[in-house]
Every structure is written in structure tokens, then in C-alpha cells.
Scaffold this motif. Sequence first.
Motif, PDB file in Angstrom:
ATOM      1  N   LEU A  41      40.743  47.153  36.731  1.00 53.10           N
ATOM      2  CA  LEU A  41      39.646  47.006  37.836  1.00 53.10           C
ATOM      3  C   LEU A  41      39.869  48.146  38.856  1.00 53.10           C
ATOM      4  N   GLU A  42      41.042  48.613  38.887  1.00 58.48           N
ATOM      5  CA  GLU A  42      41.224  49.929  40.057  1.00 58.48           C
ATOM      6  C   GLU A  42      40.499  50.978  39.220  1.00 58.48           C
ATOM      7  N   LYS A  43      40.737  51.080  37.951  1.00 58.87           N
ATOM      8  CA  LYS A  43      40.100  52.416  37.371  1.00 58.87           C
ATOM      9  C   LYS A  43      38.688  52.261  37.492  1.00 58.87           C
ATOM     10  N   ALA A  44      37.988  51.002  37.291  1.00 61.26           N
ATOM     11  CA  ALA A  44      36.782  50.818  37.258  1.00 61.26           C
ATOM     12  C   ALA A  44      35.921  50.959  38.937  1.00 61.26           C
ATOM     13  N   GLY A  45      36.896  51.171  39.979  1.00 64.58           N
ATOM     14  CA  GLY A  45      36.501  50.945  41.310  1.00 64.58           C
ATOM     15  C   GLY A  45      35.937  49.842  41.624  1.00 64.58           C
ATOM     16  N   LEU A  46      36.558  48.514  41.053  1.00 65.35           N
ATOM     17  CA  LEU A  46      36.103  47.301  41.361  1.00 65.35           C
ATOM     18  C   LEU A  46      37.064  46.724  42.106  1.00 65.35           C
ATOM     19  N   TRP A  47      38.503  47.152  42.155  1.00 62.73           N
ATOM     20  CA  TRP A  47      39.665  46.376  42.619  1.00 62.73           C
ATOM     21  C   TRP A  47      39.428  45.984  44.305  1.00 62.73           C
ATOM     22  N   ASP A  48      38.843  47.025  44.942  1.00 65.78           N
ATOM     23  CA  ASP A  48      38.897  46.835  46.357  1.00 65.78           C
ATOM     24  C   ASP A  48      37.701  45.856  46.782  1.00 65.78           C
ATOM     25  N   ASN A  49      36.890  45.265  45.806  1.00 69.58           N
ATOM     26  CA  ASN A  49      35.812  44.266  46.045  1.00 69.58           C
ATOM     27  C   ASN A  49      36.250  43.069  45.414  1.00 69.58           C
TER      28      ASN A  49
END
Length: 271
Positions: free
Chosen positions: A61-69
Motif C-alpha cells: 500500500l505504501e509503494k502504491a501511494g495508498l497508505w496515507d489514505n
Amino acid sequence: MEHNSSRPLFLYLPFQNVHGPVQAPQKYIDKYSFIENKTRRTYAAMLDIVDEAIGNVTRSLEKAGLWDNTLFIFTTDNGGRPKSGGYNWPLRGQKGSLLEGGVRGVAFVHGPMLKKTGVKSKELLHSTDWYPTLINLAGGKVDNNPVPVDGFDVWETISTGKPSPRTEILLNIDLAPKEKRYRGMESIHPYYQGAAIRVADMKLLVSCPNSTWFKPPELYNKEMNSQVKGFIEVALYNITADPTEHNDLSQKLPDVVQNCKRDWSFTNVAP
């Protein structure tokens, strides 16, 4: 992993690894060679693998740029089985029982949507509450037709610490004539489980298979009995004051017993 839509992304991952049969690759078991009991050693290895798998998910999720959301929820559904390495000490009972060791679960929630973080909630919540909570959080609407859903939206309780809208939990309702209660009593998941309800601080059990307190091997030098025979015909516990269910209040508080039974709506078939 790509998600370009403005709509929320929901992922549901049931981790069945910490479950029977108790087994794990030897390289993970070897990491816990300091644990004397073989079952507990393997169980620790299984937990290690779950931790690794969840780490893989969060890194993706972090790698895909989704973790912060992302709103991340980790929750269990029941207590452990001592014979399989899962102990609920100091709670009483095990998976398959209606005592706290069988029904009390833990969970944590992480994400930027939380208004308060680093806090512990002791409010009354139930697994059925996740459904309406997440539907409403995603901007949807729960359909209560033709039958209302069982759960409550508990987001404000989780996010801000407000009191839970839930005041009771029907844990089980399985009542039968006495002559039918003993079928399958020696199994881990008995055919007959009895009935139990939690109303605020109080928990009533009626005709439930009995169980004991299981100490893990590292705290106790021999395995305790896997099942105490017999039934709890009627027992009442203040779960807030007595979460380990040692002090039966049913004789002292008969009015509370009757009030709980009325909430059950089965007084006409109760023993």
C-alpha cells in the motif's frame, strides 16, 4: 496495485494462518527454539508468519501511494484454543465457549481518518458493527429493508471516543430440553452451546457448557483439563469489574437476571 478511482478501496483479507492444524515451516519454528512447549513454539511461528504477511500488505500500500489514505483495521473473531496453542489467560474459557475467553476479541484501527489516535476504547462493540460503520464511512447507505441490519455505526466511538450506541450483545441463543443438552459435550465445539447476553456491564449465561481458566505452559507446569464437565445453569457476571468471571452474582441480583432474560425475549423457553 493501482487504484485511480475517487471511491474508497476496500480490501478484506481473512488470515486463517493462526488456526488448526498447528504447523509452520521449520525455519520459522527454529526462531522460537527458546519456547519449551512444542505446540506453543509452532504457534509462535504461525503468528510470526501472519506478522510478515501483514507487513507485505502495508508495504504494498505504501509503494502504491495508498497508505496515507487507507483505514487499516485488524481484528480477531474469537478466543484461542489451548490445545492448539492459543491461550486466553487470565480470561475464562476458550474458542467455542460463551465465557470471555471464547467471545472477547481485540482489534485496532489505524488511519488518517481517526480524529483521536493512541487511545484505548473499552466501549461495547460487536463484529456486526463493522458493516454499517464502513458503509457509512464510505459514503454509502445501509439498506434496512426488509430486515434491519444487526450492527451499529460505531465510527464516532472509534474515532472520537464517544459512547457506543450499542448497549447489549446477544452472544448466543441456543436453548434445548435438558435431555438433549449433553450430545457432543466432549467435542471442542459442542452441539449444544447454551445462551448468553451482555447488557451494559452485566453478562448472563444460561445452560452453558462449563469451562475453566487455561494458563499457558510457560506459566503452568502441566496442561490443564481441556473442558470442565457439566453446565452453568445460570450465572451472572459484572464483566467490567470481573472480566475473568470468578464472581457469580445471579443469587445476589435476581432482578438483573430477569431483566437480562427479558432483553433476550425468550423467557418463555428458558429453563
